[in-house]
Design an enzyme around this catalytic site. Sequence first.
Site: not given
Ligand code: EPU
Length: 423
Positions: A23-24, A117, A122, A307, A399
Amino acid sequence: MSEKIIIEGGHKLNGTVMMSGAKNATVALIPAIVLAEGPVTVFGVPEISDVEALATLLRELNCNVETFENHIIVDPTHLQSVPLVSDAVNKLRASYYFMGALLGRFSYVKMKMPGGCYLGPRPIDLHLKGFEALGAKITCDEDGTYEIYAEELIGTKIYLDFASVGATINIMLAAVKAKGKTEIENAAKEPEIIDVANMLTKMGAKIRGVGTDTITIEGVDHLGGCYHEIIPDRIEAGTFLILAAAAGERIVVQNVIPQHLDSLISKLKEMGVKMEVSGDSVVVYGLESSLKAVDIKTQPYPGFATDLQQPLTTLLTQATGQSIIEETIYPERFKHCAELNKMGADIDIHSGYANINGKTKLKGANVCATDLRCGAALVIAALIAEGETEIGNVYHIDRGYDNIDHKLIMLGARITRIEREDN
Ligand code: EPU
């Protein structure tokens, strides 16, 4: 009308289950297609509602989108730069990958803040700082609609304060057509990022170092169409390994890259779960003896995946003793614990931590999937609980898990899905 699933617990599961595409990775690969000037075919696309929302956004951008079984063919030849402000943007977090991809393609993008979610705050500041470093100007109006534009994107060195998955991919998408060289330092190393870089490379991008701390991108003028097959979903696989340990007798989880699951597999072994890992499958044997409590700390890849923290919580309720989870990525990602407590679990939550006191007997209850992986945790709990469990807000599960009901029914689970009137 929303759907709920009803699971009759206590039936041991057996058989083989095939994992879908990640998915991701998918949710980044689909927006990345707008960078191509010719058709792109992606194989192994999971049947999840996030894909439908992204296909809607591609159509809004005037792409021709066709989907057959597990592949999607997108022709962006007549792509138009239009604002992305429809409801489809709010349906998932990953719609933000259109920011980087459209900025890379048109040096301009207008779109509203993505949804997804709720796991606590975030922010997307690291994405935006990356775009600014490449020369973009950003405005955001009162409704949360961003306008990002650049006369020309120019490669530069970008240090990420945190190894964010989303920021690493989004900056990569914006930089593949920028002028000159971009270096992303402290880049995230998740397998899904490597998959996106692999597809971009097939399209003609010049990217080195994915999977390490530093990604180097040499901008190119044109990107073309390609064929790409998505890697297997390590989070879906991890969920099924946990589920098999909790509710299975002998379950074979197929289409897995076991290396992507090293941190989970070693924790499951530490708990006393019996497994055989070979090639692209893992065999899990259900519990004959008691499980040991363990501590986990979520971290960026290759650390323990946040996750999988939620599904693993359910298994930890079946371990003898106290397990401690430290959640360093999303310190508020513990909504599933309150739902598990309704089923008889004994979990205390503190800021960034959960203490799970086991072993507890779980009983069927009315619970709610507050987010995607909470839903997975509840499905596992329902499978081992005494009696019937009703799980509401199933759309969160849909989702991210491809045909989860069907996969579980094939293993012997008793699941029915019904619509219910919203109050
Ligand atoms: N963060 C910031 N600023 C940013 C971006 C991130 O402070 O600009 C912080 C976030 O708040 C969080 C941490 O950095 O505390 C990690 O965020 P990251 O950007 O790595 O996560 P993401 O890209 O928003 C993806 C996955 C998530 C998964 C996380 C961590 C996708 C679409 N989503 O989210 O997946 O939990 O990486 O591995 O790829 C899920 O599949 O259930 C899911 C939530």
